[in-house]
Design a protein around this motif. Structure first.
Motif, PDB file in Angstrom:
ATOM      1  N   PRO A   5     -22.220  54.625  48.512  1.00  0.00           N
ATOM      2  CA  PRO A   5     -21.808  53.567  47.468  1.00  0.00           C
ATOM      3  C   PRO A   5     -22.293  53.733  46.217  1.00  0.00           C
ATOM      4  O   PRO A   5     -23.461  54.034  45.920  1.00  0.00           O
ATOM      5  CB  PRO A   5     -22.095  52.176  48.206  1.00  0.00           C
ATOM      6  CG  PRO A   5     -22.701  52.489  49.591  1.00  0.00           C
ATOM      7  CD  PRO A   5     -23.100  54.013  49.579  1.00  0.00           C
ATOM      8  N   THR A   6     -21.482  53.456  45.130  1.00  0.00           N
ATOM      9  CA  THR A   6     -21.797  53.556  43.832  1.00  0.00           C
ATOM     10  C   THR A   6     -22.292  52.328  43.340  1.00  0.00           C
ATOM     11  O   THR A   6     -22.481  51.289  44.055  1.00  0.00           O
ATOM     12  CB  THR A   6     -20.441  53.831  43.120  1.00  0.00           C
ATOM     13  OG1 THR A   6     -19.765  52.699  43.116  1.00  0.00           O
ATOM     14  CG2 THR A   6     -19.663  54.980  43.661  1.00  0.00           C
ATOM     15  N   GLN A   7     -22.896  52.429  42.232  1.00  0.00           N
ATOM     16  CA  GLN A   7     -23.507  51.152  41.813  1.00  0.00           C
ATOM     17  C   GLN A   7     -22.547  49.871  41.647  1.00  0.00           C
ATOM     18  O   GLN A   7     -22.848  48.846  41.800  1.00  0.00           O
ATOM     19  CB  GLN A   7     -24.128  51.635  40.388  1.00  0.00           C
ATOM     20  CG  GLN A   7     -25.087  50.301  39.799  1.00  0.00           C
ATOM     21  CD  GLN A   7     -25.647  50.597  38.475  1.00  0.00           C
ATOM     22  OE1 GLN A   7     -25.664  51.864  38.111  1.00  0.00           O
ATOM     23  NE2 GLN A   7     -26.503  49.646  38.038  1.00  0.00           N
ATOM     24  N   GLN A   8     -21.351  50.273  41.227  1.00  0.00           N
ATOM     25  CA  GLN A   8     -20.109  49.364  40.901  1.00  0.00           C
ATOM     26  C   GLN A   8     -19.792  48.647  42.395  1.00  0.00           C
ATOM     27  O   GLN A   8     -19.797  47.468  42.350  1.00  0.00           O
ATOM     28  CB  GLN A   8     -18.984  50.047  40.546  1.00  0.00           C
ATOM     29  CG  GLN A   8     -17.748  48.913  40.085  1.00  0.00           C
ATOM     30  CD  GLN A   8     -16.514  49.604  39.300  1.00  0.00           C
ATOM     31  OE1 GLN A   8     -16.576  50.953  39.247  1.00  0.00           O
ATOM     32  NE2 GLN A   8     -15.772  48.729  39.095  1.00  0.00           N
ATOM     33  N   GLU A   9     -19.914  49.705  43.525  1.00  0.00           N
ATOM     34  CA  GLU A   9     -19.573  49.041  44.933  1.00  0.00           C
ATOM     35  C   GLU A   9     -20.703  48.025  45.327  1.00  0.00           C
ATOM     36  O   GLU A   9     -20.412  47.091  46.070  1.00  0.00           O
ATOM     37  CB  GLU A   9     -19.446  50.276  45.826  1.00  0.00           C
ATOM     38  CG  GLU A   9     -17.984  50.923  45.396  1.00  0.00           C
ATOM     39  CD  GLU A   9     -17.886  52.161  46.325  1.00  0.00           C
ATOM     40  OE1 GLU A   9     -16.793  52.549  46.770  1.00  0.00           O
ATOM     41  OE2 GLU A   9     -18.869  52.738  46.481  1.00  0.00           O
ATOM     42  N   PHE A  68     -20.131  44.047  46.072  1.00  0.00           N
ATOM     43  CA  PHE A  68     -20.568  43.543  47.329  1.00  0.00           C
ATOM     44  C   PHE A  68     -21.630  42.284  47.032  1.00  0.00           C
ATOM     45  O   PHE A  68     -21.324  41.392  47.760  1.00  0.00           O
ATOM     46  CB  PHE A  68     -21.136  44.623  48.222  1.00  0.00           C
ATOM     47  CG  PHE A  68     -21.536  44.238  49.473  1.00  0.00           C
ATOM     48  CD1 PHE A  68     -20.818  43.955  50.709  1.00  0.00           C
ATOM     49  CD2 PHE A  68     -22.953  43.955  49.853  1.00  0.00           C
ATOM     50  CE1 PHE A  68     -20.967  43.508  51.660  1.00  0.00           C
ATOM     51  CE2 PHE A  68     -23.301  43.554  51.107  1.00  0.00           C
ATOM     52  CZ  PHE A  68     -22.691  43.421  52.251  1.00  0.00           C
ATOM     53  N   ALA A  69     -22.563  42.365  46.291  1.00  0.00           N
ATOM     54  CA  ALA A  69     -23.390  41.522  45.858  1.00  0.00           C
ATOM     55  C   ALA A  69     -22.569  40.081  45.356  1.00  0.00           C
ATOM     56  O   ALA A  69     -22.870  38.928  45.797  1.00  0.00           O
ATOM     57  CB  ALA A  69     -24.449  41.785  44.878  1.00  0.00           C
TER      58      ALA A  69
END
Length: 70
Positions: A12-16, A20-21
């Motif tokens: 997962p990328t940082q954006q994903e 999610f958070a």
């Protein structure tokens, strides 16, 4: 020999992770809001029940009944 093809999920990328958070935060906020609404409804129901007592003795009996349930 046949080569086995393994499907590897991409990391997962940082954006994903951020999405999610954010999604989890929204879910917890909704659960908190639902709990607050249910709590208000319960207090309203109890207030209505207690206010319909015809005298002080009936009110005290109802209050003891409510305390015994909790």
């Amino acid at each position: 020999m046949a080569r086995s093809m393994q499907m590897v999920a991409p990391e997962p990328t940082q954006q994903e992770h951020a999405m999610f958070a954010y999604f989890l935060r929204i879910i917890f906020e909704l659960l908190d809001r639902a709990e607050e609404l249910l709590d208000r409804a319960e207090h309203s129901r109890r207030d209505t029940y207690l206010s319909s007592a015809v005298d002080l003795f009936e009110l005290e009996r109802r209050m003891r009944l409510i305390e015994a349930r909790d």
